[in-house]
Motif scaffolding. Structure first.
Motif, mmCIF file in Angstrom:
data_model
loop_
_atom_site.group_PDB
_atom_site.id
_atom_site.type_symbol
_atom_site.label_atom_id
_atom_site.label_comp_id
_atom_site.label_asym_id
_atom_site.label_seq_id
_atom_site.Cartn_x
_atom_site.Cartn_y
_atom_site.Cartn_z
ATOM 1 N N TYR A 157 0.750 -1.417 0.125
ATOM 2 C CA TYR A 157 0.176 -0.066 0.044
ATOM 3 C C TYR A 157 0.854 1.072 0.123
ATOM 4 O O TYR A 157 1.984 0.959 0.248
ATOM 5 N N VAL A 158 0.491 2.496 -0.009
ATOM 6 C CA VAL A 158 1.051 3.771 -0.151
ATOM 7 C C VAL A 158 0.774 4.417 0.970
ATOM 8 O O VAL A 158 -0.279 4.705 1.596
ATOM 9 N N ILE A 159 1.877 4.921 1.670
ATOM 10 C CA ILE A 159 2.003 5.819 2.802
ATOM 11 C C ILE A 159 2.603 7.279 2.266
ATOM 12 O O ILE A 159 3.367 7.157 1.298
ATOM 13 N N GLY A 160 2.071 8.037 2.819
ATOM 14 C CA GLY A 160 2.447 9.723 2.170
ATOM 15 C C GLY A 160 3.196 10.361 3.219
ATOM 16 O O GLY A 160 2.950 10.250 4.493
ATOM 17 N N ALA A 161 3.610 11.528 2.669
ATOM 18 C CA ALA A 161 4.437 12.600 3.475
ATOM 19 C C ALA A 161 4.291 13.964 2.731
ATOM 20 O O ALA A 161 4.406 13.797 1.637
ATOM 21 N N VAL A 162 3.936 14.949 3.188
ATOM 22 C CA VAL A 162 3.581 16.400 2.517
ATOM 23 C C VAL A 162 4.317 17.359 3.040
ATOM 24 O O VAL A 162 4.625 17.290 4.445
ATOM 25 N N ASN A 163 4.541 18.249 2.395
ATOM 26 C CA ASN A 163 5.105 19.519 3.061
ATOM 27 C C ASN A 163 4.045 20.632 3.455
ATOM 28 O O ASN A 163 4.448 21.691 3.999
ATOM 29 N N SER A 164 2.729 20.139 3.418
ATOM 30 C CA SER A 164 1.865 21.018 3.714
ATOM 31 C C SER A 164 0.582 20.306 4.096
ATOM 32 O O SER A 164 0.431 19.491 3.560
ATOM 33 N N GLU A 165 0.001 20.420 5.203
ATOM 34 C CA GLU A 165 -1.244 19.557 5.899
ATOM 35 C C GLU A 165 -2.427 19.995 4.807
ATOM 36 O O GLU A 165 -3.402 19.014 4.831
ATOM 37 N N THR A 166 -2.343 20.947 3.963
ATOM 38 C CA THR A 166 -3.600 21.177 2.988
ATOM 39 C C THR A 166 -3.494 20.094 2.025
ATOM 40 O O THR A 166 -4.726 19.840 1.286
ATOM 41 N N LEU A 167 -2.482 19.210 1.801
ATOM 42 C CA LEU A 167 -2.486 18.218 0.831
ATOM 43 C C LEU A 167 -2.854 16.788 1.358
ATOM 44 O O LEU A 167 -3.218 15.828 0.562
ATOM 45 N N ILE A 168 -3.235 16.683 2.892
ATOM 46 C CA ILE A 168 -3.324 15.545 3.334
ATOM 47 C C ILE A 168 -4.833 14.779 2.969
ATOM 48 O O ILE A 168 -5.035 13.741 2.656
ATOM 49 N N GLY A 169 -5.940 15.652 2.714
ATOM 50 C CA GLY A 169 -7.232 15.381 2.262
ATOM 51 C C GLY A 169 -7.128 14.811 0.901
ATOM 52 O O GLY A 169 -7.620 13.813 0.801
ATOM 53 N N ASP A 170 -6.645 15.425 -0.025
ATOM 54 C CA ASP A 170 -6.666 14.977 -1.435
ATOM 55 C C ASP A 170 -5.767 13.588 -1.396
ATOM 56 O O ASP A 170 -6.363 12.721 -2.239
ATOM 57 N N LEU A 171 -4.523 13.471 -0.504
ATOM 58 C CA LEU A 171 -4.061 12.156 -0.742
ATOM 59 C C LEU A 171 -4.549 10.949 -0.027
ATOM 60 O O LEU A 171 -4.666 9.794 -0.577
ATOM 61 N N SER A 172 -5.404 11.536 1.230
ATOM 62 C CA SER A 172 -6.084 10.383 1.796
ATOM 63 C C SER A 172 -7.314 9.842 1.040
ATOM 64 O O SER A 172 -7.672 8.749 0.946
ATOM 65 N N ASN A 173 -8.020 10.803 0.310
ATOM 66 C CA ASN A 173 -9.120 10.371 -0.598
ATOM 67 C C ASN A 173 -8.758 9.492 -1.496
ATOM 68 O O ASN A 173 -9.483 8.864 -2.325
ATOM 69 N N ALA A 174 -7.170 9.451 -2.230
ATOM 70 C CA ALA A 174 -6.836 8.761 -3.109
ATOM 71 C C ALA A 174 -6.317 7.366 -2.535
ATOM 72 O O ALA A 174 -5.699 6.478 -3.341
ATOM 73 N N GLY A 175 -6.547 7.210 -1.221
ATOM 74 C CA GLY A 175 -5.914 6.013 -0.596
ATOM 75 C C GLY A 175 -4.600 6.026 -0.134
ATOM 76 O O GLY A 175 -4.158 5.148 0.588
ATOM 77 N N VAL A 176 -3.880 7.065 0.003
ATOM 78 C CA VAL A 176 -2.787 7.162 0.810
ATOM 79 C C VAL A 176 -2.735 7.277 2.114
ATOM 80 O O VAL A 176 -3.844 7.707 2.761
ATOM 81 N N LYS A 177 -2.077 6.267 3.001
ATOM 82 C CA LYS A 177 -2.179 6.152 4.315
ATOM 83 C C LYS A 177 -1.099 7.198 5.137
ATOM 84 O O LYS A 177 0.053 7.383 4.410
ATOM 85 N N PHE A 178 -1.463 7.690 5.989
ATOM 86 C CA PHE A 178 -0.472 8.473 7.049
ATOM 87 C C PHE A 178 -0.497 7.812 8.201
ATOM 88 O O PHE A 178 -1.281 8.017 8.927
ATOM 89 N N GLU A 179 0.630 6.942 8.544
ATOM 90 C CA GLU A 179 0.794 6.297 9.690
ATOM 91 C C GLU A 179 1.630 7.298 10.691
ATOM 92 O O GLU A 179 2.844 7.783 10.247
ATOM 93 N N ASN A 180 1.320 6.963 11.975
ATOM 94 C CA ASN A 180 1.817 7.735 13.041
ATOM 95 C C ASN A 180 3.465 7.542 13.200
ATOM 96 O O ASN A 180 4.085 6.656 13.066
ATOM 97 N N GLY A 181 4.267 8.674 12.848
ATOM 98 C CA GLY A 181 5.561 8.740 12.889
ATOM 99 C C GLY A 181 6.452 7.871 11.843
ATOM 100 O O GLY A 181 7.465 7.812 11.827
ATOM 101 N N GLU A 182 5.585 7.555 10.702
ATOM 102 C CA GLU A 182 6.207 6.802 9.747
ATOM 103 C C GLU A 182 6.477 7.782 8.465
ATOM 104 O O GLU A 182 5.628 8.454 8.053
#
Length: 259
Positions: A139-164
């Motif tokens: 699966y895909v995990i993500g990292a962003v340089n702005s919190e404003t991007l997290i919504g778009d990526l999450s909707n595309a199935g990207v996971k944001f895992e605590n500390g990863e």
């Protein structure tokens, strides 16, 4: 002659005429996940090579093809014009990343300068996230340089895992989104989970499918699917060998009991 970081524009940005392109970076790295995706896009889309990058920070060698003709290692940028529903793209691919820490910074600066020359509106860097074990469902995990991007990526199935990823993102995939933050360019890194033991087309396919959702882009994934099937056969053989070794080990232990 080649400068330390030698950026050669084959066409001026105004001649290419891209509008607010999205930059995609996919250079060699863990499992070659990012490189497989970016190379695939260059292969299946109607693209035009617009920049070549040579550098002292690449390995000191030339590459030789099947005909015996040499090639100086380089990275390249390709332009793709979207159809109105999909954005214009700049796709960074290549032979190597830097072999030195200093070189990583100098090359990342060069990639950002190219991005700014073309008026890039967003950047996606691609890579693999090695977990140190064989995995069946990447699966895909993500990292962003702005919190404003997290919504778009999450909707595309990207996971944001605590500390990863716990160790950070090393190399071009990390530095580019970091330097982009200083230039106010929104950027994200998409990392496909992978064992890290081998080239991983299965993980690359998952990253490509996620990227297509983000770009509203549709391309064939047939090549990656075929390579993924070949990899699964190889993994099955490895598991059989491991199980056979385990059985043999237990048999040896049992026999030792009766000695």
């Amino acid at each position: 002659m080649i400068d330390r970081v030698d950026v050669r524009f084959l066409k001026k940005p105004e001649e290419v005429g891209l509008k607010d392109p999205v930059m995609i970076e996919g250079l060699p790295g863990i499992g070659h996940v990012g490189k497989l995706v970016a190379d695939h896009l260059v292969k299946v889309l109607e693209v035009e090579k617009v920049v070549e990058i040579y550098s002292h920070h690449f390995p000191p060698q030339v590459m030789v093809d099947e005909k015996g003709v040499i090639k100086i290692p380089n990275n390249e940028v390709y332009a793709y014009k979207g159809d109105g529903n999909t954005p214009d793209l700049l796709i960074l691919v290549g032979d190597y990343q830097s072999i030195s820490n200093e070189g990583h910074f100098e090359l990342a600066n060069a990639y950002l300068r190219i991005a700014k020359e073309f008026g890039v509106s967003r950047i996606y860097t691609l890579g693999g996230y090695g977990v140190g074990r064989l995995i069946d469902e990447p699966y895909v995990i993500g990292a962003v340089n702005s919190e404003t991007l997290i919504g778009d990526l999450s909707n595309a199935g990207v996971k944001f895992e605590n500390g990863e990823p716990a160790g950070g993102i090393i190399g071009a995939a990390g530095l580019i989104i970091g330097l982009a933050m200083l230039e106010d360019i929104p950027a994200a890194c998409l990392m496909g989970t992978t064992s890290g033991y081998m080239v991983d087309p299965k993980s690359a396919k998952v990253v490509l499918e996620t990227l297509m959702k983000l770009l509203n882009l549709s391309v064939s994934v047939e090549d990656l699917e075929e390579r993924a099937k070949e990899m699964e056969k190889l993994i099955a053989q490895i598991k059989e060998m491991q199980e056979a070794q385990t059985v043999q080990f237990k048999s040896d232990e049992d026999l030792r009991y009766f000695r």
